[in-house]
Design a protein around this motif. Structure first.
Motif, mmCIF file in Angstrom:
data_model
loop_
_atom_site.group_PDB
_atom_site.id
_atom_site.type_symbol
_atom_site.label_atom_id
_atom_site.label_comp_id
_atom_site.label_asym_id
_atom_site.label_seq_id
_atom_site.Cartn_x
_atom_site.Cartn_y
_atom_site.Cartn_z
ATOM 1 N N PHE C 272 0.842 -1.177 0.016
ATOM 2 C CA PHE C 272 -0.023 0.043 -0.263
ATOM 3 C C PHE C 272 0.842 1.223 -0.035
ATOM 4 O O PHE C 272 1.812 1.298 0.721
ATOM 5 C CB PHE C 272 -0.721 0.114 1.221
ATOM 6 C CG PHE C 272 -2.016 -0.953 1.408
ATOM 7 C CD1 PHE C 272 -3.167 -0.854 0.562
ATOM 8 C CD2 PHE C 272 -1.638 -2.242 1.928
ATOM 9 C CE1 PHE C 272 -3.834 -1.984 0.750
ATOM 10 C CE2 PHE C 272 -2.548 -3.007 1.921
ATOM 11 C CZ PHE C 272 -3.681 -3.208 0.985
ATOM 12 N N SER C 273 0.486 2.094 -0.674
ATOM 13 C CA SER C 273 1.221 3.470 -0.683
ATOM 14 C C SER C 273 0.359 4.829 -1.383
ATOM 15 O O SER C 273 -0.702 4.571 -1.542
ATOM 16 C CB SER C 273 2.444 3.341 -1.774
ATOM 17 O OG SER C 273 2.024 3.514 -3.125
ATOM 18 N N ARG C 274 1.041 5.791 -1.023
ATOM 19 C CA ARG C 274 0.194 7.045 -1.431
ATOM 20 C C ARG C 274 1.084 7.912 -2.734
ATOM 21 O O ARG C 274 2.256 7.720 -2.518
ATOM 22 C CB ARG C 274 0.162 7.970 -0.161
ATOM 23 C CG ARG C 274 -0.315 7.239 1.146
ATOM 24 C CD ARG C 274 -1.477 6.673 0.861
ATOM 25 N NE ARG C 274 -2.121 5.931 1.953
ATOM 26 C CZ ARG C 274 -2.828 6.138 3.144
ATOM 27 N NH1 ARG C 274 -3.433 7.251 2.910
ATOM 28 N NH2 ARG C 274 -3.335 5.587 4.022
ATOM 29 N N SER C 275 0.317 8.618 -3.440
ATOM 30 C CA SER C 275 1.134 9.527 -4.421
ATOM 31 C C SER C 275 1.611 10.879 -3.845
ATOM 32 O O SER C 275 2.409 11.669 -4.369
ATOM 33 C CB SER C 275 0.557 9.610 -5.674
ATOM 34 O OG SER C 275 -0.730 10.060 -5.499
ATOM 35 N N SER C 276 0.617 11.064 -2.576
ATOM 36 C CA SER C 276 1.039 12.538 -2.017
ATOM 37 C C SER C 276 1.135 12.128 -0.510
ATOM 38 O O SER C 276 0.677 10.950 0.043
ATOM 39 C CB SER C 276 -0.208 13.510 -2.257
ATOM 40 O OG SER C 276 -1.323 12.756 -1.823
ATOM 41 N N ASN C 277 1.573 12.953 0.440
ATOM 42 C CA ASN C 277 1.502 12.841 1.773
ATOM 43 C C ASN C 277 1.228 14.056 2.507
ATOM 44 O O ASN C 277 1.934 14.584 3.325
ATOM 45 C CB ASN C 277 3.091 12.335 2.110
ATOM 46 C CG ASN C 277 3.326 12.010 3.555
ATOM 47 O OD1 ASN C 277 2.329 11.847 4.312
ATOM 48 N ND2 ASN C 277 4.465 11.913 3.981
ATOM 49 N N ARG C 278 0.247 14.669 2.090
ATOM 50 C CA ARG C 278 -0.173 16.006 2.675
ATOM 51 C C ARG C 278 -0.483 15.791 4.338
ATOM 52 O O ARG C 278 -0.659 16.519 5.216
ATOM 53 C CB ARG C 278 -1.349 16.518 2.000
ATOM 54 C CG ARG C 278 -1.002 17.281 0.754
ATOM 55 C CD ARG C 278 -2.202 17.909 -0.088
ATOM 56 N NE ARG C 278 -2.831 16.887 -0.424
ATOM 57 C CZ ARG C 278 -2.907 16.518 -1.764
ATOM 58 N NH1 ARG C 278 -1.897 17.059 -2.741
ATOM 59 N NH2 ARG C 278 -3.554 15.569 -2.568
ATOM 60 N N SER C 279 -1.013 14.358 4.390
ATOM 61 C CA SER C 279 -1.172 13.831 6.007
ATOM 62 C C SER C 279 0.040 14.017 6.814
ATOM 63 O O SER C 279 -0.181 13.639 8.180
ATOM 64 C CB SER C 279 -1.750 12.569 6.095
ATOM 65 O OG SER C 279 -0.921 11.673 5.872
ATOM 66 N N GLY C 280 1.267 14.304 6.243
ATOM 67 C CA GLY C 280 2.465 13.977 7.235
ATOM 68 C C GLY C 280 2.756 12.683 7.697
ATOM 69 O O GLY C 280 3.347 12.637 8.595
ATOM 70 N N GLY C 281 2.002 11.650 7.078
ATOM 71 C CA GLY C 281 2.596 10.431 7.642
ATOM 72 C C GLY C 281 1.472 9.899 8.549
ATOM 73 O O GLY C 281 1.956 8.993 9.230
ATOM 74 N N PHE C 282 0.512 10.604 8.799
ATOM 75 C CA PHE C 282 -0.505 10.173 10.030
ATOM 76 C C PHE C 282 -1.902 10.174 9.606
ATOM 77 O O PHE C 282 -2.342 11.263 9.165
ATOM 78 C CB PHE C 282 -0.211 11.225 11.068
ATOM 79 C CG PHE C 282 0.774 10.935 11.950
ATOM 80 C CD1 PHE C 282 0.826 9.648 12.808
ATOM 81 C CD2 PHE C 282 2.238 11.611 11.858
ATOM 82 C CE1 PHE C 282 1.967 9.595 13.701
ATOM 83 C CE2 PHE C 282 3.228 11.344 12.547
ATOM 84 C CZ PHE C 282 3.006 10.354 13.523
ATOM 85 N N GLU C 283 -2.651 9.112 9.757
ATOM 86 C CA GLU C 283 -4.042 9.033 9.667
ATOM 87 C C GLU C 283 -4.602 8.398 10.885
ATOM 88 O O GLU C 283 -4.215 7.438 11.404
ATOM 89 C CB GLU C 283 -4.540 8.261 8.508
ATOM 90 C CG GLU C 283 -4.331 9.045 7.162
ATOM 91 C CD GLU C 283 -4.754 8.093 6.028
ATOM 92 O OE1 GLU C 283 -4.905 8.831 4.668
ATOM 93 O OE2 GLU C 283 -4.723 7.092 6.087
ATOM 94 N N GLY C 284 -5.584 9.097 11.582
ATOM 95 C CA GLY C 284 -6.077 8.483 12.675
ATOM 96 C C GLY C 284 -4.960 8.295 13.894
ATOM 97 O O GLY C 284 -5.063 7.545 14.798
ATOM 98 N N GLY C 285 -4.237 9.082 13.876
ATOM 99 C CA GLY C 285 -2.973 9.300 15.062
ATOM 100 C C GLY C 285 -1.924 8.200 15.086
ATOM 101 O O GLY C 285 -1.212 8.168 15.634
ATOM 102 N N MET C 286 -2.107 7.676 13.646
ATOM 103 C CA MET C 286 -1.135 6.523 13.500
ATOM 104 C C MET C 286 -0.080 6.753 12.325
ATOM 105 O O MET C 286 -0.680 7.469 11.043
ATOM 106 C CB MET C 286 -1.851 5.363 13.226
ATOM 107 C CG MET C 286 -2.309 4.462 14.547
ATOM 108 S SD MET C 286 -3.474 3.071 13.957
ATOM 109 C CE MET C 286 -5.081 3.930 13.446
ATOM 110 N N THR C 287 1.082 6.078 12.213
ATOM 111 C CA THR C 287 1.867 6.402 11.067
ATOM 112 C C THR C 287 1.202 5.588 9.883
ATOM 113 O O THR C 287 0.665 4.314 10.373
ATOM 114 C CB THR C 287 3.163 5.764 11.331
ATOM 115 O OG1 THR C 287 2.921 4.322 12.042
ATOM 116 C CG2 THR C 287 4.056 6.704 12.227
#
Lengths: 376, 376, 376, 376
Positions: C272-287
């Motif tokens: 699994f991966s992302r093409s952008s990282n606007r979340s700064g590597g965190f979703e739901g308080g998790m990396t």
């Protein structure tokens, strides 16, 4: 984060021991001589091997104190080791029964047991005593005093009676086994002499007594706020202590309710009081206002000249764990360490109940509560 | 923040008891029947008053479990009180010796002691037993089992011998005083009967035994990581427990070193082992891999029909604290509560050492370590 | 007690700074040169006053490390102060706006503000950088790397773009303002020169980037387990940092949902991966497994040569708080301190998730999880 | 253990939410109507989908409160869920970008993402608001008031000006977007309408204002005692909040020192004061006595009707994550949640500084300190 906390560091043959005590209010007078006196009390005691005889541990205050008073910032201190040869000391591969050696080596994946025993050594308690000496000065400024004495050594047991801190200070530390009962003290020394000859070791029991703690430290409302249990943990965390009781905890378990509980009285002069203190100053996990009494049971030292069977960790061959020279007992010192741990936990409890960032604020809050207690 | 934590809430005549257990991994099977069984074990025991006889406590799981497995989210549970009359119950102004009553009223500035005793009541331990029942299921999935038995009741003491969890489960709970020694059990029941007639109460001692804990839980490196001390705190936090020992903590303090320490052996099949376990499974504050043995000493109940002197808090006049009906002893139940507290602390220690957010991950990490231990 | 913790101590003109880092596994290689390099990075940076030019801070490891590897016991370290004149320095009675001076003096009841400023000084961050340097080595052994750069200085702002740790290390530290954008860097230096002439000071912003953190550090299940919030606290705890964002935290708040969220892709090779990282590597308080990006906003230094109005605390007379010489900005250094704090919090998170008392055990547990992630 | 702590539990379609708040003093008046009012404020706000319209959340106090006052024992509360269908709800296998879904499923080894999203849902903040409502009542009894307003929504930003709690309460909650600026409020609502039509979502920013906090809460002496950083963590722990600033944290980073710092004045009537408050009421991690100002930046909601690309976790096939109906924005509610978190952290700070087990004791200690501040 609890209000007051401390960390210690250091190996027994490393550069030094270090401790940081964080969370004290500002303005607490810190007397270097009192710290040194506590350090000496820990090194004292009949039954210690020759190495403890020479030089006393010296505590260097590195931060948090200025012009003789705490600043409110963390207090760091160090205690130099006389022998800082840790990097040159030989590999150890024979775990000693009763020590951290085997479990520690397995846990941390060490093939040199020295990596365990250097930290597991009771040398670490020197840092605790220094921290406790500072806490004792804070408590003293609040009218709370902590003392201790030896109540059993090996098979020689005394019958604990109500005793004051004043008497403990006047008597216990003048005695090479820190025991109030002069006759028992002599028997203890004779027993130590015999064990020294036979290469054996002795455990025993000590009692810590605290006077001046107001009622209502700790709490019944939650399991981890019960102050007697926190004191129990603190005392059990001392090397070789394997049992603890609050007041008549062990003996009291075989009595009947009608024989045990401390009845409640009242007088204008003293407010609520008790004629007995079998509870050791605790009901419902809270101080009652009576003296706090906590006792620790210490196993005999694990480093003995008599051979104990063990296994070499590489070859898995049976070996016999022996040691050249050793202390016969350190129960008198353990009582001093226990005072330090009790002083720390009580200072925590005082700060939790009374807050305060300066001694003046803390004293004012305490005075307000003492009036409230009187008027209850 | 520690990895696993729990809070309990609730007064004995309030709506219900509540607990939240936070930090468990996901995927742990939770069996409601096992929780109910633990709740019953706590209510069981010769010497309880009539009120405990009727209905068993029922635990309602409110969150954190789905389709019979933990989710990784906090587990909340409630236990309804049969009698939720707290708002209508009369004011109490006579503090009972041995209870939180007086210290609690002073501390929290309550003029109605009911505001203290409702929370200080041992009713709260029902929530702990429910939490412990969940922890036990987590431990069980890791090969760790916890059991207990009564080893002393009043003046009737048994000689603790090495005993397995299997035997404890097969025997202790079948016995109305949860004591393995059938002859002692009979004497205990006779003593209870006598005390019931005389309106008196009894304390005693219990032993918790844990099998399957790997070596290296807890640590020697810092005073507040010593697992035996943390277990000691947990057991001392139980109502009326005033003493605790790890292994032969109390008796061992009067032995000599050559008599006490558990020698170390090795065999291909079992790895490192001991022929004795006087250390109670702990050296240097760490598990050795031998069974964990922790014993608690409980004072006789403070609510007794025999009169104890006290003081009315408003008039300050002397009164006699009596009570209509009461339990004679709850030592059998206290052992069950102690199992719960021990199970919680051990689950904490397992999670601290092995991490893991799913049972699968935790089991994998543990399996890796067990291999490492074998190859040590 | 959290698994990994540290305390620092020391005043800026006291004997030394001290730190104790407790909870690291054994077997982590500790390279003294890497620690020294971090200490230098903190002292580096265009805009510092002359005092920082001469001698570099030297870290002395006092415990917890032997033969170049951690022992599992607490790591203590000290950093000597060049000027240990605290006891002879004059009394300070004019609180400086923007500093801890006034609030600290009131809180701790100090009439000499020096008792506050000695501890409130950013000198303390030297101890944090030393602690962070050790954590970085632990992280590095787990495949996790931490770096930073300056993204704004005063009014000169750069547009943050995705950047690798490798590039940051190759470029940012070679630049006197630690800024990747060469043109902006020149402007920043010109602005610093101007402010130096005018006796003014500058703030700015830095970005910390972490690569290699596995998905699933931190948690959504409880508010105080959200790792991004814990990182936020760690960065906000740095002197003069008054704002923090995770990824595009501030700018993203003005975007629409369809513009912001990082879509999810999958490939055999990368999982699994992302093409952008606007979340700064965190979703739901998790990396998420993407790089962690945390940015701090630092106010201009409070010690400036331009006069600021204040009040003398004894006379209550208005005064003008001036200072002889001062740094113009320390944003480049603040980024280095932030790396240290981020490294500490991530090491905590790794130990919480993976446990492990030796590096080998920790690595094995991590490897097992990485396989689990791949097979998800 | 910190003095005040809380745990929450509950899934969004489980039986209920539960919270336990432990550590409050006794005697704090708890008004059920005030709690209900806070619950409504959280459910309020232009831009919410239809589901929030109907019934208000009701908080049931299960323990810790009697006759309208806290007992000093833990306060447990529950909030029933209207739809408790968690066990029957379908399996979810398409992780939504911007949510805890993917990282949570990997971490906890869940193959049904519902096991993650049920707890990760912002539904949990209802429990926080209830806890905060209780803390607010404690603070109110100490003269401390907490309020908030929306300062930006999507691209519509207002210029924050100094504002009182009184005005915020009179105005902000009367406005469907909780924004003081009537013109901006209209623009915000128009923007929300447009996004609702387009199936998009909006973020924004809120400001929490606290009046009445005494100077000296928090501390400069240790990184984890800085109260502004702890507030930052608390606000960042709220769902979708990705940035935080104290006072002019972000904008101030581009100003010069001479423009930013709040100069110090003194008058007999008011004591020390400032004419500006760009610091947000914090210097050196401590309150200055000026209003506390903390702002949060919230990302647009992750559940949007516009399609976002994702991956089915079993087949690994690309999918498009859509959702039927959704809120456009919850920034107005997030401000209310932030008030709750700020109220909790400030109550912690008050109890840490002033101790106290009854409101009377706490008030007395605070009054003593307020006199000390006046006389400083």
């Amino acid at each position: 984060m609890s209000r007051l906390r401390f960390l210690t560091a250091g190996e027994s043959h490393g550069t030094c021991l270090v401790a940081i005590l964080e969370g004290l209010p500002a303005g607490v007078p810190i007397d270097a001589a009192s710290i040194e006196a506590e350090m000496k009390r820990r090194q004292f005691g009949y039954g210690r091997g020759p190495r403890m005889k020479f030089e006393a541990d010296r505590v260097e205050l590195l931060s948090g104190v200025r012009h003789g008073k705490t600043l409110g910032s963390p207090v760091a201190l160090s205690i130099a080791n006389k022998d800082a040869s840790i990097d040159r000391l030989p590999v150890v591969t024979q775990p000693r029964p009763g020590h951290a050696d085997l479990a520690g080596a397995i846990k941390y994946d060490h093939r040199d047991i020295r990596n365990v025993l250097e930290r597991a050594s009771a040398r670490e308690t020197a840092a605790r005593v220094a921290v406790g000496a500072i806490c004792k000065q804070a408590l003293s400024a609040l009218g709370i005093e902590v003392a201790s004495h030896v109540i059993a050594l090996g098979s020689i047991r005394t019958v604990p009676a109500r005793v004051t801190v004043t008497r403990l200070r006047a008597t216990a530390d003048r005695n090479p086994v820190r025991c109030l009962d002069a006759r028992a003290a002599k028997q203890m020394m004779r027993l130590i002499d015999r064990c020294a000859r036979e290469g054996d070791t002795l455990g025993g029991a000590f009692e810590v007594v605290v006077e001046g703690a107001p009622p209502g430290l700790g709490s019944h409302v939650h399991y981890d706020r019960r102050l007697d249990a926190l004191l129990g943990q603190a005392v059990l965390s001392i090397h070789a202590v394997k049992g603890v009781e609050v007041g008549e905890g062990v003996r009291g378990s075989s009595l009947r309710g009608s024989q045990l509980h401390d009845e409640i009285f009242y007088s204008k002069a003293k407010g609520f009081s008790r004629s007995s203190n079998r509870s050791g100053g605790f009901e419902g996990g809270m101080t009652t206002g009576e003296p706090v009494i906590v006792r620790g049971f210490m196993k005999p030292l694990s480093t003995l000249r008599k051979p104990l069977r063990s296994v070499e960790i590489h070859t898995k061959k049976p070996v016999v764990a022996t040691v050249e020279r050793s202390d016969v007992t350190t129960v008198p010192a353990a009582g001093v360490v226990a005072e330090a741990m009790v002083a720390f936990v009580l200072t925590q409890a005082m700060l939790e109940k009374f807050g305060g960032d300066s001694l003046r604020e803390l004293q004012r809050n305490l005075a307000g509560y003492r009036r409230q207690v009187q008027q209850f």
